[in-house]
Design a protein around this motif. Structure first.
Motif, PDB file in Angstrom:
ATOM      1  N   LEU A  13       2.464  10.218 -16.565  1.00  0.00           N
ATOM      2  CA  LEU A  13       1.601  11.091 -15.777  1.00  0.00           C
ATOM      3  C   LEU A  13       1.563  10.705 -14.301  1.00  0.00           C
ATOM      4  O   LEU A  13       1.309  11.544 -13.452  1.00  0.00           O
ATOM      5  CB  LEU A  13       0.180  11.075 -16.352  1.00  0.00           C
ATOM      6  CG  LEU A  13       0.031  11.635 -17.767  1.00  0.00           C
ATOM      7  CD1 LEU A  13      -1.410  11.509 -18.227  1.00  0.00           C
ATOM      8  CD2 LEU A  13       0.481  13.091 -17.829  1.00  0.00           C
ATOM      9  N   ARG A  14       1.814   9.437 -13.989  1.00  0.00           N
ATOM     10  CA  ARG A  14       1.723   8.975 -12.598  1.00  0.00           C
ATOM     11  C   ARG A  14       3.041   8.370 -12.132  1.00  0.00           C
ATOM     12  O   ARG A  14       3.059   7.388 -11.377  1.00  0.00           O
ATOM     13  CB  ARG A  14       0.596   7.950 -12.453  1.00  0.00           C
ATOM     14  CG  ARG A  14      -0.772   8.442 -12.874  1.00  0.00           C
ATOM     15  CD  ARG A  14      -1.833   7.953 -11.907  1.00  0.00           C
ATOM     16  NE  ARG A  14      -1.670   8.531 -10.588  1.00  0.00           N
ATOM     17  CZ  ARG A  14      -2.153   7.979  -9.468  1.00  0.00           C
ATOM     18  NH1 ARG A  14      -2.759   6.811  -9.515  1.00  0.00           N
ATOM     19  NH2 ARG A  14      -1.990   8.570  -8.309  1.00  0.00           N
ATOM     20  N   SER A  15       4.136   8.966 -12.533  1.00  0.00           N
ATOM     21  CA  SER A  15       5.453   8.420 -12.191  1.00  0.00           C
ATOM     22  C   SER A  15       5.695   8.421 -10.684  1.00  0.00           C
ATOM     23  O   SER A  15       6.278   7.484 -10.136  1.00  0.00           O
ATOM     24  CB  SER A  15       6.549   9.213 -12.899  1.00  0.00           C
ATOM     25  OG  SER A  15       6.464  10.598 -12.555  1.00  0.00           O
ATOM     26  N   LEU A  30      12.312   8.231 -14.290  1.00  0.00           N
ATOM     27  CA  LEU A  30      11.158   8.785 -14.993  1.00  0.00           C
ATOM     28  C   LEU A  30      10.505   9.889 -14.173  1.00  0.00           C
ATOM     29  O   LEU A  30      10.109  10.938 -14.714  1.00  0.00           O
ATOM     30  CB  LEU A  30      10.152   7.669 -15.281  1.00  0.00           C
ATOM     31  CG  LEU A  30       8.882   8.078 -16.051  1.00  0.00           C
ATOM     32  CD1 LEU A  30       9.248   8.597 -17.437  1.00  0.00           C
ATOM     33  CD2 LEU A  30       7.943   6.877 -16.167  1.00  0.00           C
ATOM     34  N   ASP A  31      10.412   9.693 -12.875  1.00  0.00           N
ATOM     35  CA  ASP A  31       9.794  10.699 -12.011  1.00  0.00           C
ATOM     36  C   ASP A  31      10.612  11.982 -11.968  1.00  0.00           C
ATOM     37  O   ASP A  31      10.040  13.081 -11.899  1.00  0.00           O
ATOM     38  CB  ASP A  31       9.621  10.125 -10.598  1.00  0.00           C
ATOM     39  CG  ASP A  31       8.878  11.063  -9.679  1.00  0.00           C
ATOM     40  OD1 ASP A  31       7.787  11.531 -10.065  1.00  0.00           O
ATOM     41  OD2 ASP A  31       9.377  11.356  -8.587  1.00  0.00           O
ATOM     42  N   GLU A  32      11.920  11.857 -12.007  1.00  0.00           N
ATOM     43  CA  GLU A  32      12.765  13.059 -12.020  1.00  0.00           C
ATOM     44  C   GLU A  32      12.501  13.898 -13.259  1.00  0.00           C
ATOM     45  O   GLU A  32      12.426  15.133 -13.195  1.00  0.00           O
ATOM     46  CB  GLU A  32      14.241  12.653 -11.961  1.00  0.00           C
ATOM     47  CG  GLU A  32      14.656  12.056 -10.623  1.00  0.00           C
ATOM     48  CD  GLU A  32      16.116  11.664 -10.613  1.00  0.00           C
ATOM     49  OE1 GLU A  32      16.809  11.947 -11.632  1.00  0.00           O
ATOM     50  OE2 GLU A  32      16.576  11.100  -9.606  1.00  0.00           O
ATOM     51  N   VAL A  33      12.331  13.224 -14.401  1.00  0.00           N
ATOM     52  CA  VAL A  33      12.077  13.937 -15.655  1.00  0.00           C
ATOM     53  C   VAL A  33      10.687  14.559 -15.657  1.00  0.00           C
ATOM     54  O   VAL A  33      10.516  15.739 -15.983  1.00  0.00           O
ATOM     55  CB  VAL A  33      12.240  12.980 -16.854  1.00  0.00           C
ATOM     56  CG1 VAL A  33      11.834  13.676 -18.148  1.00  0.00           C
ATOM     57  CG2 VAL A  33      13.681  12.484 -16.953  1.00  0.00           C
ATOM     58  N   THR A  34       9.675  13.780 -15.294  1.00  0.00           N
ATOM     59  CA  THR A  34       8.301  14.292 -15.335  1.00  0.00           C
ATOM     60  C   THR A  34       8.092  15.422 -14.329  1.00  0.00           C
ATOM     61  O   THR A  34       7.342  16.362 -14.595  1.00  0.00           O
ATOM     62  CB  THR A  34       7.298  13.163 -15.050  1.00  0.00           C
ATOM     63  OG1 THR A  34       7.602  12.570 -13.783  1.00  0.00           O
ATOM     64  CG2 THR A  34       7.360  12.107 -16.129  1.00  0.00           C
ATOM     65  N   SER A  35       8.763  15.336 -13.176  1.00  0.00           N
ATOM     66  CA  SER A  35       8.645  16.417 -12.186  1.00  0.00           C
ATOM     67  C   SER A  35       9.294  17.693 -12.697  1.00  0.00           C
ATOM     68  O   SER A  35       8.755  18.791 -12.526  1.00  0.00           O
ATOM     69  CB  SER A  35       9.288  15.992 -10.859  1.00  0.00           C
ATOM     70  OG  SER A  35       8.615  14.891 -10.301  1.00  0.00           O
ATOM     71  N   ASN A  71       3.443  15.976 -14.116  1.00  0.00           N
ATOM     72  CA  ASN A  71       2.621  15.321 -13.095  1.00  0.00           C
ATOM     73  C   ASN A  71       1.558  16.236 -12.504  1.00  0.00           C
ATOM     74  O   ASN A  71       0.805  15.837 -11.623  1.00  0.00           O
ATOM     75  CB  ASN A  71       3.507  14.779 -11.970  1.00  0.00           C
ATOM     76  CG  ASN A  71       4.359  15.871 -11.320  1.00  0.00           C
ATOM     77  OD1 ASN A  71       4.308  17.035 -11.725  1.00  0.00           O
ATOM     78  ND2 ASN A  71       5.135  15.496 -10.317  1.00  0.00           N
ATOM     79  N   GLN A  72       1.488  17.469 -12.957  1.00  0.00           N
ATOM     80  CA  GLN A  72       0.529  18.418 -12.396  1.00  0.00           C
ATOM     81  C   GLN A  72      -0.929  18.020 -12.613  1.00  0.00           C
ATOM     82  O   GLN A  72      -1.744  18.128 -11.686  1.00  0.00           O
ATOM     83  CB  GLN A  72       0.788  19.813 -12.958  1.00  0.00           C
ATOM     84  CG  GLN A  72       2.075  20.454 -12.463  1.00  0.00           C
ATOM     85  CD  GLN A  72       2.126  20.525 -10.947  1.00  0.00           C
ATOM     86  OE1 GLN A  72       1.229  21.073 -10.320  1.00  0.00           O
ATOM     87  NE2 GLN A  72       3.179  19.954 -10.356  1.00  0.00           N
ATOM     88  N   PRO A  73      -1.335  17.548 -13.822  1.00  0.00           N
ATOM     89  CA  PRO A  73      -2.745  17.153 -13.987  1.00  0.00           C
ATOM     90  C   PRO A  73      -3.168  16.067 -13.001  1.00  0.00           C
ATOM     91  O   PRO A  73      -4.262  16.118 -12.432  1.00  0.00           O
ATOM     92  CB  PRO A  73      -2.793  16.642 -15.432  1.00  0.00           C
ATOM     93  CG  PRO A  73      -1.689  17.375 -16.120  1.00  0.00           C
ATOM     94  CD  PRO A  73      -0.603  17.479 -15.099  1.00  0.00           C
ATOM     95  N   PRO A  93      -5.425  10.994  -1.034  1.00  0.00           N
ATOM     96  CA  PRO A  93      -4.068  11.355  -0.629  1.00  0.00           C
ATOM     97  C   PRO A  93      -3.167  11.494  -1.845  1.00  0.00           C
ATOM     98  O   PRO A  93      -3.303  10.748  -2.811  1.00  0.00           O
ATOM     99  CB  PRO A  93      -3.628  10.168   0.255  1.00  0.00           C
ATOM    100  CG  PRO A  93      -4.891   9.500   0.668  1.00  0.00           C
ATOM    101  CD  PRO A  93      -5.869   9.715  -0.438  1.00  0.00           C
ATOM    102  N   ASP A  94      -2.251  12.438  -1.787  1.00  0.00           N
ATOM    103  CA  ASP A  94      -1.354  12.702  -2.904  1.00  0.00           C
ATOM    104  C   ASP A  94       0.000  12.059  -2.632  1.00  0.00           C
ATOM    105  O   ASP A  94       0.776  12.554  -1.822  1.00  0.00           O
ATOM    106  CB  ASP A  94      -1.181  14.216  -3.074  1.00  0.00           C
ATOM    107  CG  ASP A  94      -0.345  14.562  -4.299  1.00  0.00           C
ATOM    108  OD1 ASP A  94       0.146  13.619  -4.959  1.00  0.00           O
ATOM    109  OD2 ASP A  94      -0.182  15.753  -4.582  1.00  0.00           O
ATOM    110  N   PRO A  95       0.315  10.918  -3.308  1.00  0.00           N
ATOM    111  CA  PRO A  95       1.589  10.259  -3.058  1.00  0.00           C
ATOM    112  C   PRO A  95       2.769  11.018  -3.615  1.00  0.00           C
ATOM    113  O   PRO A  95       3.905  10.663  -3.360  1.00  0.00           O
ATOM    114  CB  PRO A  95       1.419   8.908  -3.772  1.00  0.00           C
ATOM    115  CG  PRO A  95       0.467   9.184  -4.877  1.00  0.00           C
ATOM    116  CD  PRO A  95      -0.489  10.208  -4.328  1.00  0.00           C
ATOM    117  N   THR A  96       2.542  12.049  -4.405  1.00  0.00           N
ATOM    118  CA  THR A  96       3.644  12.817  -4.981  1.00  0.00           C
ATOM    119  C   THR A  96       4.149  13.876  -4.036  1.00  0.00           C
ATOM    120  O   THR A  96       5.131  14.549  -4.321  1.00  0.00           O
ATOM    121  CB  THR A  96       3.200  13.502  -6.289  1.00  0.00           C
ATOM    122  OG1 THR A  96       2.264  14.544  -5.984  1.00  0.00           O
ATOM    123  CG2 THR A  96       2.552  12.521  -7.237  1.00  0.00           C
TER     124      THR A  96
END
Length: 332
Positions: free
Chosen positions: A20-22, A48-53, A58-60, A71-74
């Motif tokens: 959720l926080r990749s 992992l971030d590529e897959v979750t995005s 990662n929306q929630p 701040p949103d690091p994503t």
């Protein structure tokens, strides 16, 4: 609950948190000091971030982050960065000889007058020096502080994993303004570039391949923006340290491009100066792990990565920096 089930529950929670926080994991990893831990974190977090995005898992986290005002690091904000946005205005106008954006072109005929105008610091009222940049300042900054004469008071502000190519990760323009406002340095010594051997993504989405002429030109423009913030029209002195050769041939090629870009940038900014450390930290311009110090001893000057300086390397590098500061500020 048995110990085994409790352990499985903890592992499952950590795995869910990682999914959720990749993006936050990537952001944290990029800010770590170079080393095995950083490599491991990014080796796991980036795929992992590529897959979750792609799956929008990662929306929630993004919605909750926004709801609580954090701040949103994503979300990359290169298009909002002064470093990226003002870079297009940093070059001098060919017709007028003036900058169209944040400052004026350096007038070399006035360099002598500007140097004469500098005060002479004393131990009672020492020169305020800020050594700042990426991890290249980690050993250099404290070494300058410890070996500086009493008339120089130096402090270090190191920002690991940063540079000019990723303002979405760390915006040096914003940080430089904070440094000037909060620390009020008279001279700024800058060493960075170790993380910048990567493509530059422009605000419009255009990617400039690392090492290309377009990439070098953009790097120069961003360096001009940053130098102008620190120098404030020449009221402060900025000393940008050139990158010594790297062990990696590829990385060394990028470093050469960065040196040319920052050297050219310093020529366009009042109060800015490029200090080439290659004669001090190389073997006739070539990479070397060992050099002979002032006492005639062979010392290891580079760490295992072939980029960063050991304490002995930092002591060698501090010499020309302090010599330049002493000469410009009339210190005996």
């Amino acid at each position: 609950m048995s110990a085994r089930r409790a352990l499985l529950f903890v592992v499952a929670c950590l795995a869910l948190l990682a999914v959720l926080r990749s993006a936050a994991m990537v952001h944290a990893g990029e800010g770590m000091p170079p080393g095995t831990t950083r490599d491991l974190v990014l080796g796991v977090a980036r795929p992992l971030d590529e897959v979750t995005s792609a799956l929008r898992l990662n929306q929630p986290d993004r919605l909750l982050t926004k709801a609580f005002g954090h701040p949103d690091p994503t979300v990359g904000k290169a298009d909002d960065s002064e470093l990226a946005a003002a870079a297009a205005l940093a070059e001098p106008d060919a017709n007028t000889g003036t900058g169209t954006g944040t400052g004026q072109v350096k007038d070399r005929s006035r360099d002598g007058d500007a140097a004469d105008a500098l005060r002479t610091p004393t131990p009672a009222d020492p020169l305020r020096v800020l050594v700042t940049g990426d991890s290249l300042t980690e050993s250099l900054g404290p070494t300058i502080t410890k070996t500086a004469p009493p008339a120089i008071r130096a402090e270090t502000d190191t920002r690991f994993g940063t540079g000019l190519v990723r303002p979405d990760f760390f915006d040096w323009a914003t940080h430089a303004r904070h440094q000037v406002a909060e620390r009020d340095p008279e001279a700024v010594v800058v060493a960075m570039g170790g993380n910048d051997g990567q493509g530059i993504t422009q605000p419009d989405g255009t990617i400039l391949p690392a090492g290309s002429p377009q990439w070098e030109a953009e790097y120069r423009r961003r360096a001009i923006v940053l130098m102008r913030i620190w120098s404030d029209g020449g009221t402060r002195r900025v000393y940008w340290l050139g990158l010594p050769p790297a062990r990696s041939t590829t990385l060394n090629g990028y470093f050469a491009r960065m040196n040319e870009a920052t050297r050219a940038a310093a020529d366009r900014v009042p109060g800015a100066r490029f200090l080439d450390l290659r004669p001090t930290l190389s073997d006739g311009g070539a990479y070397t792990d060992y050099l002979t110090d002032g006492g005639g001893h062979s010392v290891l000057i580079r760490t295992r990565d072939g980029v960063h300086l050991t304490l002995d390397g930092a002591r060698l590098a501090a010499g020309p920096v302090l010599h330049t500061l002493s000469g410009d500020w009339h210190l005996s």
